[in-house]
Motif scaffolding. Structure first.
Motif, PDB file in Angstrom:
ATOM      1  N   TRP A 181       0.812  -1.223   0.000  1.00 21.87           N
ATOM      2  CA  TRP A 181       0.000   0.000   0.000  1.00 21.87           C
ATOM      3  C   TRP A 181       0.837   1.262   0.000  1.00 21.87           C
ATOM      4  CZ3 TRP A 181      -4.699  -0.158  -1.741  1.00 21.87           C
ATOM      5  CH2 TRP A 181      -5.336  -1.396  -1.766  1.00 21.87           C
ATOM      6  N   SER A 188       0.990   6.287  -7.117  1.00 21.93           N
ATOM      7  CA  SER A 188      -0.128   7.102  -7.588  1.00 21.93           C
ATOM      8  C   SER A 188       0.212   8.583  -7.538  1.00 21.93           C
ATOM      9  CB  SER A 188      -1.373   6.841  -6.748  1.00 21.93           C
ATOM     10  OG  SER A 188      -1.708   5.476  -6.796  1.00 21.93           O
ATOM     11  N   PHE A 202       2.971   4.409 -15.400  1.00 21.36           N
ATOM     12  CA  PHE A 202       2.973   3.172 -16.168  1.00 21.36           C
ATOM     13  C   PHE A 202       4.393   2.645 -16.336  1.00 21.36           C
ATOM     14  CE2 PHE A 202       2.858   0.682 -20.101  1.00 21.36           C
ATOM     15  CZ  PHE A 202       1.773  -0.142 -19.849  1.00 21.36           C
ATOM     16  N   GLU A 209      -1.134  -1.750 -12.575  1.00 19.68           N
ATOM     17  CA  GLU A 209      -1.318  -1.995 -11.150  1.00 19.68           C
ATOM     18  C   GLU A 209       0.000  -2.423 -10.519  1.00 19.68           C
ATOM     19  OE1 GLU A 209      -3.332  -6.344 -11.624  1.00 19.68           O
ATOM     20  OE2 GLU A 209      -4.610  -4.613 -12.023  1.00 19.68           O
ATOM     21  N   ARG A 217      10.580  -4.412 -11.429  1.00 24.72           N
ATOM     22  CA  ARG A 217      11.210  -3.124 -11.723  1.00 24.72           C
ATOM     23  C   ARG A 217      11.828  -2.507 -10.483  1.00 24.72           C
ATOM     24  NH1 ARG A 217       8.609  -0.384 -16.989  1.00 24.72           N
ATOM     25  NH2 ARG A 217       8.802  -2.358 -18.090  1.00 24.72           N
ATOM     26  N   PRO A 337      -6.593  -2.256   1.972  1.00 24.68           N
ATOM     27  CA  PRO A 337      -5.478  -1.559   2.625  1.00 24.68           C
ATOM     28  C   PRO A 337      -5.578  -1.667   4.142  1.00 24.68           C
ATOM     29  CG  PRO A 337      -7.085   0.016   1.813  1.00 24.68           C
ATOM     30  CD  PRO A 337      -7.562  -1.333   1.373  1.00 24.68           C
TER      31      PRO A 337
ATOM     32  N   TYR B  51      11.193   0.635 -25.011  1.00 29.49           N
ATOM     33  CA  TYR B  51      11.321  -0.740 -24.530  1.00 29.49           C
ATOM     34  C   TYR B  51      10.731  -0.903 -23.137  1.00 29.49           C
ATOM     35  CZ  TYR B  51      13.849  -4.658 -22.396  1.00 29.49           C
ATOM     36  OH  TYR B  51      14.172  -5.795 -21.721  1.00 29.49           O
ATOM     37  N   LEU B  52      10.783   0.170 -22.331  1.00 24.55           N
ATOM     38  CA  LEU B  52      10.305   0.070 -20.954  1.00 24.55           C
ATOM     39  C   LEU B  52       8.784   0.039 -20.853  1.00 24.55           C
ATOM     40  CD1 LEU B  52      12.831   2.441 -19.174  1.00 24.55           C
ATOM     41  CD2 LEU B  52      12.719  -0.042 -19.050  1.00 24.55           C
ATOM     42  N   PHE B  53       8.094   0.258 -21.964  1.00 25.18           N
ATOM     43  CA  PHE B  53       6.631   0.230 -21.931  1.00 25.18           C
ATOM     44  C   PHE B  53       6.143  -1.095 -22.505  1.00 25.18           C
ATOM     45  CE2 PHE B  53       7.755   4.576 -21.618  1.00 25.18           C
ATOM     46  CZ  PHE B  53       6.770   5.158 -20.835  1.00 25.18           C
ATOM     47  N   PRO B  54       5.704  -2.020 -21.650  1.00 23.99           N
ATOM     48  CA  PRO B  54       5.301  -3.340 -22.153  1.00 23.99           C
ATOM     49  C   PRO B  54       4.090  -3.240 -23.080  1.00 23.99           C
ATOM     50  CG  PRO B  54       4.724  -3.087 -19.842  1.00 23.99           C
ATOM     51  CD  PRO B  54       5.544  -1.902 -20.194  1.00 23.99           C
ATOM     52  N   LEU B  57       0.170  -6.932 -21.155  1.00 29.76           N
ATOM     53  CA  LEU B  57       0.143  -6.929 -19.696  1.00 29.76           C
ATOM     54  C   LEU B  57      -0.542  -8.198 -19.213  1.00 29.76           C
ATOM     55  CD1 LEU B  57      -0.939  -3.271 -18.900  1.00 29.76           C
ATOM     56  CD2 LEU B  57       1.353  -4.245 -18.875  1.00 29.76           C
ATOM     57  N   GLU B  59      -2.208  -8.745 -16.484  1.00 27.93           N
ATOM     58  CA  GLU B  59      -2.883  -8.255 -15.297  1.00 27.93           C
ATOM     59  C   GLU B  59      -4.306  -8.771 -15.279  1.00 27.93           C
ATOM     60  OE1 GLU B  59      -2.364  -4.008 -15.454  1.00 27.93           O
ATOM     61  OE2 GLU B  59      -0.311  -4.181 -14.689  1.00 27.93           O
ATOM     62  N   THR B  60      -5.013  -8.498 -14.169  1.00 29.75           N
ATOM     63  CA  THR B  60      -6.408  -8.935 -14.122  1.00 29.75           C
ATOM     64  C   THR B  60      -7.187  -8.218 -15.215  1.00 29.75           C
ATOM     65  OG1 THR B  60      -6.580  -7.300 -12.383  1.00 29.75           O
ATOM     66  CG2 THR B  60      -6.610  -9.604 -11.712  1.00 29.75           C
ATOM     67  N   LEU B 104      -5.374   8.441  -4.153  1.00 24.39           N
ATOM     68  CA  LEU B 104      -4.155   7.672  -4.428  1.00 24.39           C
ATOM     69  C   LEU B 104      -4.419   6.167  -4.444  1.00 24.39           C
ATOM     70  CD1 LEU B 104      -1.707   9.889  -2.350  1.00 24.39           C
ATOM     71  CD2 LEU B 104      -1.835   9.756  -4.815  1.00 24.39           C
ATOM     72  N   ARG B 105      -5.609   5.786  -4.859  1.00 23.74           N
ATOM     73  CA  ARG B 105      -5.910   4.395  -5.191  1.00 23.74           C
ATOM     74  C   ARG B 105      -5.999   3.427  -4.020  1.00 23.74           C
ATOM     75  NH1 ARG B 105      -3.064   6.034  -9.702  1.00 23.74           N
ATOM     76  NH2 ARG B 105      -4.089   5.655 -11.675  1.00 23.74           N
ATOM     77  N   CYS B 106      -6.255   3.887  -2.806  1.00 27.39           N
ATOM     78  CA  CYS B 106      -6.587   2.934  -1.752  1.00 27.39           C
ATOM     79  C   CYS B 106      -8.020   2.456  -1.974  1.00 27.39           C
ATOM     80  CB  CYS B 106      -6.478   3.589  -0.377  1.00 27.39           C
ATOM     81  SG  CYS B 106      -4.771   3.837   0.138  1.00 27.39           S
TER      82      CYS B 106
END
Ligand code: HEM
Ligand code: FES
Lengths: 504, 172
Positions: A181, A188, A202, A209, A217, A337, B51-54, B57, B59-60, B104-106
Motif C-alpha cells: 500500500w 499514484s 505506467f 497496477e 522493476r 489496505p 522498450y520500458l513500456f510493455p 500486460l 494483469e487482471t 491515491l488508489r486505496c
C-alpha cells in the motif's frame, strides 16, 4: 626495515612481523616503508587505491568532531553496510509475487542469521536516510556550501534524493501489506504531474497496477541501478571535497579555529620537501591558504578516526538489529489496505501534505523544495564565515526562531484548514481551488515571504538562507511528527496513545 | 607541402589555414563528426525508453462477470471485495461504482446503513457519498461508475474501462 628494530624489541612476534614486512611478496604489495615518518605516512595514503580518495595531509579543523559530526562518513559507512547485507539477502530473495513474502519469512525463521541480516539491512537503511539528511543540515548550518563548493552541494542534494528513492524501492520488496500500500500510494503520486503523470506511473510500475511487473522493476532499481548511480555520484562527491580544497573551515583570524587543540601537536617536520604528492593544481589544502603546521598527516590521524566511526556505526546497527526486528506485516492483499495505511516515517511529512492535495503536496511542493535547496549556494554565495556554525550569534538565534516559526505554523495551518478549509465552506469547490488553497501552499508562500523579508531587513543573504532552511526544517519535523503520532485509522487525528495501527 | 586525404586537402601541420581546394575545414569536419555521433545516440535512446513500456500486460482483465442480478438483495449496496467495486441495487436498477479512491488508489471503506451513508478512505480520509461525490478530503474527483451489462449466462458484467455517469442504471 632497519630503523624499526630498535622500537619493536626482540620478541618472536616482532621478528616475524619484520620478516613478513621485508619479504619480496609484501614489498610488491605495499611499496612504502613503515609509516613512522611523515613521508611514509603520506605514501601510505597516496599509494593505496582505497585510501587515496583522502588527501595525504588534512587540516586540523577537519578532524574536530564538532566540525562535521562525522555525518557524511557515517552515511558512507551505512551505505557500505547496506551493500554487504543487501548482497547477502539477494542469495535467498526472489522478486516474484508468489515467493517474495515467503522468502522474507524464511529469512526470519529458517535461514541461519537471516533475521539479523534482514534487520541490519532495514535499520541501516533508516539510519542512512537520517544520516544523509542531518549531514545536509550540518553542511548548511556550517555554511560549507559557499564557493567553491556550490556544485558539491548540488551533488549532495542529488545523493539525498537518490537515497530516498533507494529506500522507497526497497520498501516494496517484502511484499507485505505495508509494502504494497505504500507503493500503491507512492506510485499514484507519480501519476499527478500534468500530461506526463500517467505515463510516468505506467513506466515505473511496468503496468497499470502494483503487481509482478512493479516488483521486478523496483527490484532492479533497488539492487542494481540506484546503488550504481549512487556509487558514481558519491565518488564525484568525495573527489570534489578534495578538489574544492578539503572541508570548509574558518578563515584565519576569523575567530575560533586555532590550529592546535583537537589533534595535538602534529608531527610536521619542517626541514623537508615532499614533492608532487602533496601538491596539485588548483585549490588544494596546501596552496597558499594555510601554513604547514596547521595540518597533520592523514595516516594515522584521519584513518584512525574513520576506523573509530566505522566500528561505532557497525556496533550501533548490530545492536539495534539484535534488539528490534524489522517489521513484516501480513502478505500483500491488493483489495484491502491496512487502516491506517502509512508510509515509512521519513515520508510521513509528505503523506501529511498529500492528505490535503496530491498534486500540490506530493508533486509541486516537494519538487520546489528540492529545487530551492539545490539553488541555495547560487543565491547565497557571500563568503561569510564559512565553516562556522550558524555564521554568527545572530545566525544562531535566527535559526532557532525560524525553525520554531515553521514548527508552530504547521499545526496552526492544519487547524485553520480543518475549521475553515475550502471544502468545509464550499463543498463543491473546483479541484484547482482545493489545490491552491491548502496548508502546503500556504507554508511555501509563508516561507518565501519570511526569508525575503529577512534578506531585505538584514541585507544578508546568508541570514535569508538560514531563515528559509530553518523554517523548512521546523515545518518538516512537525509534519513528520503529526503524520507519525497524531494520525490514526481513516487518517483522522488521534492522540499518540490511542494509536491502533501498525507502526514501523 | 600537403597531403591528400581523398576530397579533403589538409595542410601539413594540422591547424593551418584551409587551402582553396579544401571544401570542409578540419574544424567543421570534426564538429560534424561529433554532432553526428551524438545525434546517432538519440534513436537508440528513444528505443530503450520505448522498450520500458510493455505491449502485453498479464494483469487482471478489466472486463469480468459478477453474480446473477437476483443475488443482489433489493435496496442494497454490495461490496465486491476482489473486484474493488460496489454494486447498488435500488428501485431504478443496478449500478457499479468503483471502490478505488480517486486520490491515491486505496480501497475506500464500506457504506453504513441508512440514507445519508458515506464511505471513508482509510489512507487520507476522503469521504464519499452514494453518488461517489467527494464530501471532504483530498480526493480530486468523484468515484467512477462503470457500465453494467448482462452476460449470456445471465450474470452482471462490468467493464472498468467503460466509465459512465452516476445516473446510468442497468435494468434487468
Ligand atoms: C549518499 C549520501 C551522502 C554521503 C555518503 C556523503 C558523504 C560525504 C562525506 C564523507 C563528506 C566529508 C565530510 C563529512 O563527513 O561531513 C561530505 C562532504 C560534503 N557533503 Fe556529503 N554526502 C552525502 C550527501 C550529501 C548531501 C545530501 C549534501 C547536501 C545537499 C551534501 C553536501 C556536502 C558538501 C557541500 C560537502 C563538503 C562539506 C565541507 O566542505 O565542509 N552531501 N559528504
Ligand atoms: S487514497 Fe483515498 S484519501 Fe488518499
Amino acid at each position: 626495515m632497519d630503523d624499526a628494530s630498535g622500537t619493536l624489541g626482540k620478541s618472536k612476534v616482532s621478528r616475524l612481523v619484520n620478516w613478513i614486512v621485508s619479504t619480496r611478496v609484501w614489498r610488491s604489495i605495499i611499496r612504502h616503508g613503515n609509516p613512522d615518518n611523515d613521508l611514509d605516512r603520506m605514501q601510505a595514503v597516496f599509494t593505496n587505491f582505497f585510501l587515496h580518495i583522502m588527501p595525504a595531509r588534512v587540516h586540523v579543523h577537519t578532524l574536530r568532531p564538532t566540525a562535521t559530526l562525522g555525518l557524511g562518513v557515517i552515511a558512507l559507512f551505512l551505505f557500505f553496510i547496506l551493500i554487504i547485507t543487501g548482497v547477502l539477502l539477494m542469495f535467498y530473495y526472489v522478486p516474484s509475487v508468489d515467493r517474495a513474502y515467503n522468502d522474507m519469512k524464511d529469512l526470519q525463521f529458517v535461514v541461519s542469521y537471516g533475521v539479523i541480516l534482514r534487520n541490519m539491512h532495514r535499520w541501516a537503511a533508516h539510519g542512512m536516510v537520517a544520516a544523509v539528511f542531518i549531514h545536509m543540515c550540518r553542511v548548511f548550518y556550517t555554511g560549507s556550501y559557499k564557493p567553491p563548493r556550490e556544485f558539491n552541494w548540488v551533488l549532495g542534494v542529488v545523493l539525498w534524493v537518490l537515497t530516498m528513492f533507494l529506500s522507497f524501492t526497497g520498501y516494496l520488496l517484502p511484499w507485505d501489506q505495508l509494502a504494497f500500500w505504500a507503493i500503491t500510494v507512492g506510485s499514484s503520486i507519480a501519476a499527478y504531474p500534468p500530461l506526463m503523470g500517467d505515463t510516468i506511473r505506467f513506466m515505473l510500475l511496468g503496468g497499470q497496477e502494483v503487481g509482478q511487473g512493479a516488483l521486478l522493476r523496483f527490484y532492479v532499481l533497488h539492487v542494481a541501478i540506484l546503488p550504481i548511480v549512487i556509487s558514481m555520484v558519491l565518488a564525484v562527491h568525495l573527489w570534489r571535497v578534495r578538489k574544492d580544497g578539503g572541508l570548509a573551515r574558518p578563515r584565519e583570524g576569523a575567530g575560533g579555529a586555532h590550529p592546535t587543540s583537537a589533534v595535538g601537536s602534529g608531527d610536521w617536520d619542517t626541514g623537508k620537501t615532499y614533492g608532487l604528492m602533496a601538491l596539485a593544481r588548483g585549490v588544494t589544502p596546501v596552496v597558499g591558504t594555510q601554513a604547514p603546521e596547521e595540518e597533520v598527516t592523514a595516516w594515522p590521524h584521519l584513518t584512525f578516526r574513520l576506523l573509530v566511526v566505522f566500528v561505532a556505526t557497525l556496533t550501533a546497527v548490530t545492536a539495534v538489529s539484535l534488539l528490534f526486528d524489522a517489521p513484516l506485516e501480513e502478505i500483500a492483499n491488493p483489495t484491502h489496505p491496512p487502516n491506517p495505511s502509512k508510509a515509512p516515517w521519513y515520508f510521513l511529512g509528505l503523506q501529511e501534505l498529500v492528505s490535503y492535495s496530491a498534486l500540490v503536496g506530493g508533486v509541486i511542493v516537494p519538487g520546489l523544495a528540492v529545487l530551492g535547496i539545490m539553488l541555495i549556494p547560487y543565491i547565497d554565495y557571500s563568503p561569510e564565515a564559512e565553516g562556522v556554525w550558524f555564521t554568527s550569534d545572530r545566525g544562531r538565534k535566527l535559526a532557532w526562531k525560524s525553525s520554531l516559526a515553521g514548527a508552530v505554523s504547521v499545526p496552526i495551518l492544519i487547524i485553520l484548514n480543518a475549521q475553515f478549509g475550502l471544502r468545509t465552506l464550499w463543498a463543491n469547490a473546483p479541484q484547482i481551488m482545493v489545490d491552491i488553497v491548502n496548508p502546503a501552499t500556504a507554508l511555501l508562500i509563508g516561507m518565501a515571504i519570511f526569508s525575503s523579508t529577512v534578506v531585505r531587513r538584514t541585507g544578508s543573504r546568508r541570514l535569508g538562507a538560514i531563515a528559509l532552511f530553518s523554517s523548512f526544517l521546523g515545518a518538516l519535523i512537525v509534519l513528520t511528527i503529526i503524520g507519525t503520532f497524531f494520525r490514526g485509522a481513516n487518517w483522522v487525528f488521534v492522540l499518540p496513545w490511542e494509536q491502533t495501527g501498525a507502526g514501523h | 607541402m600537403s597531403k591528400d586525404y581523398g576530397d579533403y586537402q589538409l595542410e601539413e601541420g594540422g591547424r593551418g589555414e584551409a587551402k582553396e581546394k579544401e571544401s570542409v575545414s578540419r574544424r567543421s569536419l570534426l564538429s560534424i563528426g561529433w554532432i553526428a555521433s551524438l545525434v546517432s545516440l538519440i534513436g537508440p535512446g528513444l528505443a530503450n525508453i520505448r522498450y520500458l513500456f510493455p505491449n502485453v500486460l498479464y494483469e487482471t482483465p478489466t472486463a469480468f462477470k459478477l453474480r446473477k442480478p437476483a443475488e443482489y438483495p433489493p435496496n442494497s449496496i454490495s461490496f465486491e471485495e476482489d473486484r474493488r467495486l460496489f454494486v447498488f441495487n435500488d428501485r431504478h436498477g443496478f449500478r457499479a461504482m468503483s471502490a478505488v479512491c480517486t486520490h491515491l488508489r486505496c480501497t475506500v471503506g464500506p457504506f453504513g446503513p441508512g440514507k445519508g451513508a458515506t464511505s471513508r478512505c482509510p489512507c487520507h480520509g476522503s469521504l464519499f457519498d452514494k453518488q461517489g461525490r467527494v464530501l471532504s478530503g483530498p480526493a480530486p474527483r468523484s468515484l467512477d461508475f462503470f457500465r453494467l451489462t448482462e452476460s449470456p449466462d445471465g450474470r452482471l458484467q462490468v467493464d472498468t474501462q467503460d466509465i459512465v455517469s452516476a445516473d446510468m442504471y442497468f435494468k434487468v
